[in-house]
Design a protein around this motif. Structure first.
Motif, mmCIF file in Angstrom:
data_model
loop_
_atom_site.group_PDB
_atom_site.id
_atom_site.type_symbol
_atom_site.label_atom_id
_atom_site.label_comp_id
_atom_site.label_asym_id
_atom_site.label_seq_id
_atom_site.Cartn_x
_atom_site.Cartn_y
_atom_site.Cartn_z
ATOM 1 N N ILE A 47 0.857 -1.186 0.000
ATOM 2 C CA ILE A 47 0.000 0.000 0.000
ATOM 3 C C ILE A 47 0.894 1.237 0.000
ATOM 4 C CG2 ILE A 47 -1.785 1.267 1.226
ATOM 5 C CD1 ILE A 47 -2.767 -1.368 0.116
ATOM 6 N N GLY A 48 0.721 2.072 -0.999
ATOM 7 C CA GLY A 48 1.432 3.341 -1.043
ATOM 8 C C GLY A 48 0.555 4.461 -0.525
ATOM 9 N N VAL A 49 1.057 5.227 0.467
ATOM 10 C CA VAL A 49 0.285 6.289 1.114
ATOM 11 C C VAL A 49 1.025 7.604 0.931
ATOM 12 C CG1 VAL A 49 -0.777 7.106 3.238
ATOM 13 C CG2 VAL A 49 -0.627 4.648 2.795
ATOM 14 N N ASP A 50 0.321 8.611 0.463
ATOM 15 C CA ASP A 50 0.867 9.953 0.260
ATOM 16 C C ASP A 50 0.198 10.898 1.251
ATOM 17 O OD1 ASP A 50 2.146 12.166 -0.685
ATOM 18 O OD2 ASP A 50 0.796 12.468 -2.377
ATOM 19 N N THR A 51 0.986 11.626 2.012
ATOM 20 C CA THR A 51 0.463 12.562 3.002
ATOM 21 C C THR A 51 0.235 13.922 2.362
ATOM 22 O OG1 THR A 51 1.696 11.415 4.725
ATOM 23 C CG2 THR A 51 0.865 13.583 5.253
ATOM 24 N N ASN A 52 -0.965 14.451 2.492
ATOM 25 C CA ASN A 52 -1.322 15.753 1.941
ATOM 26 C C ASN A 52 -1.807 16.674 3.059
ATOM 27 O OD1 ASN A 52 -1.254 15.345 -1.226
ATOM 28 N ND2 ASN A 52 -2.154 13.501 -0.343
ATOM 29 N N ALA A 53 -2.233 17.864 2.676
ATOM 30 C CA ALA A 53 -2.608 18.869 3.671
ATOM 31 C C ALA A 53 -3.853 18.479 4.448
ATOM 32 C CB ALA A 53 -2.824 20.228 2.991
ATOM 33 N N ASP A 54 -4.772 17.762 3.807
ATOM 34 C CA ASP A 54 -6.026 17.449 4.479
ATOM 35 C C ASP A 54 -6.491 16.020 4.250
ATOM 36 O OD1 ASP A 54 -6.543 17.687 1.833
ATOM 37 O OD2 ASP A 54 -8.218 19.092 2.000
ATOM 38 N N HIS A 55 -5.638 15.155 3.719
ATOM 39 C CA HIS A 55 -6.068 13.781 3.487
ATOM 40 C C HIS A 55 -4.858 12.888 3.229
ATOM 41 C CE1 HIS A 55 -5.540 15.206 -0.659
ATOM 42 N NE2 HIS A 55 -5.372 13.919 -0.985
ATOM 43 N N PHE A 56 -5.076 11.589 3.389
ATOM 44 C CA PHE A 56 -4.144 10.554 2.969
ATOM 45 C C PHE A 56 -4.623 10.018 1.629
ATOM 46 C CE2 PHE A 56 -3.306 9.640 7.668
ATOM 47 C CZ PHE A 56 -2.127 10.369 7.656
ATOM 48 N N ALA A 57 -3.748 9.986 0.634
ATOM 49 C CA ALA A 57 -4.061 9.377 -0.654
ATOM 50 C C ALA A 57 -3.350 8.040 -0.726
ATOM 51 C CB ALA A 57 -3.618 10.287 -1.797
ATOM 52 N N ALA A 58 -4.098 6.967 -0.932
ATOM 53 C CA ALA A 58 -3.550 5.618 -0.878
ATOM 54 C C ALA A 58 -3.845 4.879 -2.168
ATOM 55 C CB ALA A 58 -4.131 4.858 0.312
ATOM 56 N N TYR A 59 -2.930 4.001 -2.550
ATOM 57 C CA TYR A 59 -3.048 3.191 -3.756
ATOM 58 C C TYR A 59 -2.518 1.797 -3.452
ATOM 59 C CZ TYR A 59 -4.316 4.242 -8.613
ATOM 60 O OH TYR A 59 -4.991 4.383 -9.796
ATOM 61 N N ARG A 60 -3.195 0.779 -3.972
ATOM 62 C CA ARG A 60 -2.659 -0.575 -3.916
ATOM 63 C C ARG A 60 -1.644 -0.760 -5.043
ATOM 64 N NH1 ARG A 60 -5.239 -4.424 -0.772
ATOM 65 N NH2 ARG A 60 -7.231 -3.793 0.146
ATOM 66 N N LEU A 61 -0.483 -1.315 -4.722
ATOM 67 C CA LEU A 61 0.582 -1.537 -5.695
ATOM 68 C C LEU A 61 0.903 -3.015 -5.752
ATOM 69 C CD1 LEU A 61 2.983 1.360 -4.619
ATOM 70 C CD2 LEU A 61 1.131 1.461 -6.292
ATOM 71 N N ASP A 62 1.213 -3.497 -6.948
ATOM 72 C CA ASP A 62 1.587 -4.895 -7.079
ATOM 73 C C ASP A 62 3.054 -5.081 -6.716
ATOM 74 O OD1 ASP A 62 2.972 -3.841 -9.175
ATOM 75 O OD2 ASP A 62 1.761 -4.785 -10.744
ATOM 76 N N ALA A 63 3.566 -6.272 -6.937
ATOM 77 C CA ALA A 63 4.953 -6.572 -6.559
ATOM 78 C C ALA A 63 5.960 -5.739 -7.325
ATOM 79 C CB ALA A 63 5.233 -8.062 -6.761
ATOM 80 N N HIS A 64 5.573 -5.198 -8.497
ATOM 81 C CA HIS A 64 6.477 -4.394 -9.315
ATOM 82 C C HIS A 64 6.259 -2.894 -9.126
ATOM 83 C CE1 HIS A 64 7.570 -8.127 -11.348
ATOM 84 N NE2 HIS A 64 6.264 -8.381 -11.480
ATOM 85 N N GLY A 65 5.347 -2.500 -8.228
ATOM 86 C CA GLY A 65 5.096 -1.092 -7.977
ATOM 87 C C GLY A 65 4.048 -0.470 -8.857
ATOM 88 N N ASN A 66 3.328 -1.266 -9.631
ATOM 89 C CA ASN A 66 2.286 -0.725 -10.508
ATOM 90 C C ASN A 66 0.981 -0.596 -9.734
ATOM 91 O OD1 ASN A 66 4.022 -0.792 -12.792
ATOM 92 N ND2 ASN A 66 3.646 -2.997 -12.963
ATOM 93 N N PRO A 67 0.225 0.485 -9.939
ATOM 94 C CA PRO A 67 -1.034 0.669 -9.198
ATOM 95 C C PRO A 67 -2.081 -0.351 -9.616
ATOM 96 C CG PRO A 67 -0.745 2.399 -10.838
ATOM 97 C CD PRO A 67 0.519 1.625 -10.816
ATOM 98 N N MET A 68 -2.889 -0.752 -8.653
ATOM 99 C CA MET A 68 -3.961 -1.721 -8.869
ATOM 100 C C MET A 68 -5.266 -1.138 -8.349
ATOM 101 S SD MET A 68 -1.937 -5.065 -7.432
ATOM 102 C CE MET A 68 -3.448 -6.031 -7.483
ATOM 103 N N GLY A 69 -6.332 -1.295 -9.107
ATOM 104 C CA GLY A 69 -7.629 -0.823 -8.661
ATOM 105 C C GLY A 69 -7.736 0.687 -8.689
#
Length: 421
Positions: free
Chosen positions: A314-336
Motif C-alpha cells: 500500500i502506497g500512502v501519500d500525506t497531503n494537507a487534508d487527506h491521505f491518498a492511498a493506492y494498492r501496488l503490485d509486486a512491481h510497484g504498478n497501481p492496482m484498482g
C-alpha cells in the motif's frame, strides 16, 4: 580545440529497504488533584536534585577529554551522599548524555562553518560579475559585495578556529535550562513575559525529577515507583527524608495516573517488573504537573523487501487534508482505484491528533480488507475539500499525484471524494 564540457554525473540511488520500527515508547499523563504539600515536596526535590545536576555537569565539562570510569565513579560517590545511589546514577547518566549531545552538535557546527568557508573562498576567487553555471556559482556582482564577503570570510574563519580549538581541548558550551530560554531573559517584552514569569520557567527547566528504570526491581523502578493502579511514590533524597509520608523514606502522592495511550503495554511491563523510566515536570504556563513514562522496545527483525512486497503493498501519500492511498503490485504498478482518507487539522491539538489517528485507522482497515473502500470513505467525519497537491507533485511536472485524481478523470460518475454519510 575546445574541450567538451563533462556531463554531470547523476547521484546513485540506494536500494530500497524495510525500515525498522520505533525503538522506544513514551507516554504521558497529568498529575491532577495534587495537594499543596505534594507540590511543595516536588518543588523541593526538583530544586535539590537540579542543583546537584548542575554541579555534576560543571564537573564533567571541567574533565573534558580526560574523563574516565574512575572519575565517573568518584562523581557518583559524591552525589550519593547528598541524594541516594539511584538518584546519583540517574544524574550522572543524564550529564553524560548531555555532554555527548553537545559534542555532536559541536561537530555539526564545525562542519557547517567549513562548508561556509569553502563557499566563500570559491566565490571570492572568481572575477567580479562572472556568471555562474550549473556546476559552480559565479563571482559576486560588485566590488562592495566582494568586500563585505571578505569581512564575512574572516569572521567565519575566526569562529572555525575557536570551535576547532574547543573540540580539541574537550570544551563544550552547555546551558542547563536551555540557551533559548536564557536569551529570552534579555527580551522579555518580545516574549511577553515578566521577570517573575521568566524566573518561574527558568527554575522549573533546571529542576531534575527523572529516574531510569531497572529490570527486576518492583514495578521496574525503585526511585519513582508507579503501581499498576496508578499510585505514584518517590524515593526522597537523604536531606529531605524527613518529609516522607510512607515507609523507607518514600513520599506518596495523592494523585493517581491512568495512561490511556498504550496503557496495557505499560501495565504488562510493570507487572513483569521490567524497566520503565519516569520523569516528572511542571508546565509553568498551564500550572500543571505531568508524569512521563518511557521504555525501550526490543529490536524486531524485519522481513526482506522481496517478501514484504510479494503480495503487493500500500502506497500512502500525506497531503494537507487527506491521505491518498493506492494498492501496488509486486512491481510497484497501481492496482484498482485510488482511495482518499480525509482529516481536519483545524482546532485544538487533541482534535488534530484524533483526526490523524482516525485516518490512520481507516488506512489500516482498508489495507487489511476488513471493509469495502466505498463504505469506509463514507464514514469520514471531515468535510470534503478541494484536492491538495502533495510536495512531490509541486516539485515535479506540476500535475497532481495519481493517488488524488479529480472527479472528471474518474471512470465512473460518482463525485470525488464521495460525500460523508
Amino acid at each position: 580545440m575546445t574541450e567538451q564540457p563533462k556531463k554531470k554525473e547523476l547521484r546513485t540511488i540506494d536500494a530500497p529497504f524495510v525500515a525498522l520500527g520505533p525503538s522506544g515508547v513514551a507516554i504521558r499523563d497529568r498529575l491532577g488533584h495534587l495537594t499543596p504539600q505534594d507540590e511543595k515536596v516536588l518543588r523541593l526535590v526538583g530544586e535539590h536534585l537540579g542543583h546537584l545536576a548542575s554541579l555534576d555537569l560543571a564537573a564533567r565539562c571541567a574533565d573534558g577529554n580526560d574523563h574516565d570510569a574512575q572519575r565517573w565513579a568518584a562523581r557518583k560517590q559524591g552525589l550519593t551522599a547528598a541524594s541516594s545511589s539511584r538518584w546519583a546514577g540517574s544524574i550522572t547518566k543524564a550529564t553524560h548524555d548531555q555532554w555527548a549531545l553537545s559534542r555532536r552538535c559541536q561537530l555539526a557546527y564545525i562542519q557547517n562553518l567549513e562548508a561556509g568557508v569553502r563557499t566563500l573562498k570559491q566565490r571570492l576567487s572568481r572575477p567580479i560579475g562572472e556568471k555562474g553555471s550549473k556546476r559552480a556559482p559565479g563571482g559576486y556582482r560588485s566590488k562592495g559585495e566582494w568586500f563585505q564577503k571578505t569581512r564575512r570570510l574572516h569572521i567565519l574563519e575566526h569562529r572555525l578556529d575557536v570551535a576547532r580549538a574547543d573540540r580539541e581541548n574537550g570544551v563544550v558550551h552547555v546551558v542547563r535550562g536551555g540557551r533559548r530560554l536564557l536569551g529570552t531573559r534579555h527580551n522579555l517584552e518580545e516574549a511577553q513575559l515578566t521577570e517573575h514569569e521568566w524566573r518561574q520557567r527558568w527554575e522549573a527547566e533546571r529542576w531534575f525529577l527523572a529516574a531510569d528504570g531497572e529490570s527486576g526491581k518492583r514495578y521496574g523502578n525503585e526511585t519513582i515507583r508507579v503501581t499498576p493502579d496508578g499510585e505514584v511514590s518517590i524515593k526522597l533524597p537523604a536531606p529531605l527524608a524527613h518529609l516522607a509520608n510512607s515507609g523507607h523514606g518514600r513520599y506518596r502522592l495523592a494523585s493517581k495516573v491512568r495512561f490511556q495511550h498504550r496503557g496495557q503495554e505499560w501495565r504488562d511491563r510493570t507487572d513483569g517488573n521490567r524497566a520503565v523510566a519516569y520523569r516528572i515536570h511542571l508546565d509553568v504556563a498551564r500550572g500543571r504537573w505531568y508524569l512521563t513514562a518511557s521504555w525501550q522496545r526490543p529490536v524486531v527483525q524485519t522481513i526482506p523487501l522481496e517478501t514484504a512486497r510479494a503480495k503487493g503493498v500500500i502506497g500512502v501519500d500525506t497531503n494537507a487534508d487527506h491521505f491518498a492511498a493506492y494498492r501496488l503490485d509486486a512491481h510497484g504498478n497501481p492496482m484498482g482505484e485510488p482511495q482518499r482518507f480525509l482529516y481536519d487539522l483545524s482546532g485544538t491539538a487533541d482534535h488534530r491528533d484524533a483526526q490523524i489517528r482516525h485516518a490512520i485507522t481507516q488506512v489500516l482497515h482498508w489495507a487489511s480488507g476488513s471493509a469495502s473502500p466505498r463504505s469506509r470513505l463514507r464514514t469520514s467525519t471531515s468535510p470534503p475539500r478541494r484536492p491538495a497537491r502533495s510536495t512531490a507533485a509541486r516539485s515535479g511536472s506540476g500535475r497532481s499525484s495519481p493517488a488524488s485524481p479529480p472527479a472528471s478523470s474518474r471512470p465512473d460518475s460518482s463525485p470525488w471524494p464521495p460525500r460523508p454519510a
